[in-house]
Design a protein around this motif. Structure first.
Motif, PDB file in Angstrom:
ATOM      1  N   ASP A 135       0.788  -1.164   0.029  1.00 47.35           N
ATOM      2  CA  ASP A 135       0.018  -0.127  -0.088  1.00 47.35           C
ATOM      3  C   ASP A 135       0.905   1.265  -0.045  1.00 47.35           C
ATOM      4  O   ASP A 135       0.401   2.528  -0.281  1.00 47.35           O
ATOM      5  CB  ASP A 135      -0.885   0.100   1.183  1.00 47.35           C
ATOM      6  N   ASN A 136       2.002   1.289   0.600  1.00 47.37           N
ATOM      7  CA  ASN A 136       2.827   2.227   0.508  1.00 47.37           C
ATOM      8  C   ASN A 136       4.055   2.325  -0.520  1.00 47.37           C
ATOM      9  O   ASN A 136       4.928   3.297  -0.243  1.00 47.37           O
ATOM     10  CB  ASN A 136       3.612   2.357   2.008  1.00 47.37           C
ATOM     11  N   GLN A 190      -2.420   5.953  -1.737  1.00 45.87           N
ATOM     12  CA  GLN A 190      -1.510   4.935  -2.166  1.00 45.87           C
ATOM     13  C   GLN A 190      -1.181   4.901  -3.530  1.00 45.87           C
ATOM     14  O   GLN A 190       0.202   4.628  -3.828  1.00 45.87           O
ATOM     15  CB  GLN A 190      -2.261   3.748  -1.618  1.00 45.87           C
ATOM     16  N   LYS A 203      -4.703  -2.455  -6.633  1.00 44.77           N
ATOM     17  CA  LYS A 203      -5.563  -1.172  -6.179  1.00 44.77           C
ATOM     18  C   LYS A 203      -6.941  -1.018  -7.059  1.00 44.77           C
ATOM     19  O   LYS A 203      -7.736  -0.814  -6.560  1.00 44.77           O
ATOM     20  CB  LYS A 203      -4.514   0.136  -5.950  1.00 44.77           C
TER      21      LYS A 203
END
Length: 228
Positions: A135-136, A190, A203
């Motif tokens: 996510d990062n 993100q 995503k």
């Protein structure tokens, strides 16, 4: 076929890599495998000797072998040498590349966090660490995950470019549902820091799944998607 030969074939470990050691007594339903590479170095009297890879050993969870967890121990080689090795993982990542792809595929199919842990016998902390790094933008995936087809004709397929348009901010919607506003804000933050194309696809799948699950209350937003 001997056990080592079977494991070489199952885990796709090929020369110059080989399984140096196997243990099944370090955990219940667990197989630990040490993989090493014979590196050539110069010796005395014009001979060449082989020596194992030098460096700090890393440990990753790999795809299960039957009902047993598979743990791989190895020293990470140079980036160019390790790019295609699916039984290796990234530094400070708990899973091998192959296992990471399997987990990402389950997320793309809409399997819940708790279910992934239960089905794969995963500690919550390890899966949370993995997802947090994805996510990062701190980790990537080296292969495509599984994709699910859209059930409703009103909702674009998961691989439709419109989802990345939404995530990048190039496409704006008038959103009336608070939960969608919050989700889209989080995913856009993100998406902006993720450079790996396959994690970006993950995503997009996450956003598409939200529309699929809440189709009945998203008529206003879906009507706008249909116009693009």
């Amino acid at each position: 076929m001997k056990l080592e030969e079977l494991l070489h074939h199952t885990l796709a470990i090929h020369a110059p890599w080989h399984i140096a050691r196997v243990r099944n007594d370090l955990g219940k339903n667990q197989i630990d495998i040490w993989v090493s590479r014979e590196a050539q170095r110069s010796g005395w009297f014009f001979t060449a000797r082989s020596a194992p890879e030098q460096g700090r050993e890393s440990v990753w969870r790999h795809i299960n072998i039957g009902n047993a967890r598979c743990i791989v121990h190895a020293v990470i080689p140079g980036e160019a040498d390790s790019a295609d090795l699916q039984w290796l993982g990234e530094t400070d990542q708990p899973f091998t590349r192959a296992f990471a792809r399997q987990i990402a595929g389950m997320f793309m199919q809409g399997v819940s966090f708790a279910s992934v842990c239960a089905l794969l016998d995963l500690p919550v902390a390890d899966l949370w660490k993995f997802k947090h790094r994805l996510d990062n933008g701190k980790s990537g995936l080296s292969g495509p995950g599984s994709a699910s087809d859209s059930i409703s004709a009103r909702i674009p397929a998961p691989n439709d470019p419109i989802w990345e348009e939404l995530l990048s901010g190039n496409l704006q919607l008038d959103i009336r549902i608070l939960s969608l506003k919050l989700l889209l804000t989080k995913l856009r933050e993100q998406f902006a820091i993720i450079s790996d194309g396959e994690v970006r696809t993950l995503k997009a799948h996450e956003l598409q799944r939200y529309f699929t699950r809440h189709e009945k209350m998203l008529s206003h937003e879906l009507a706008q998607l249909a116009q693009n």
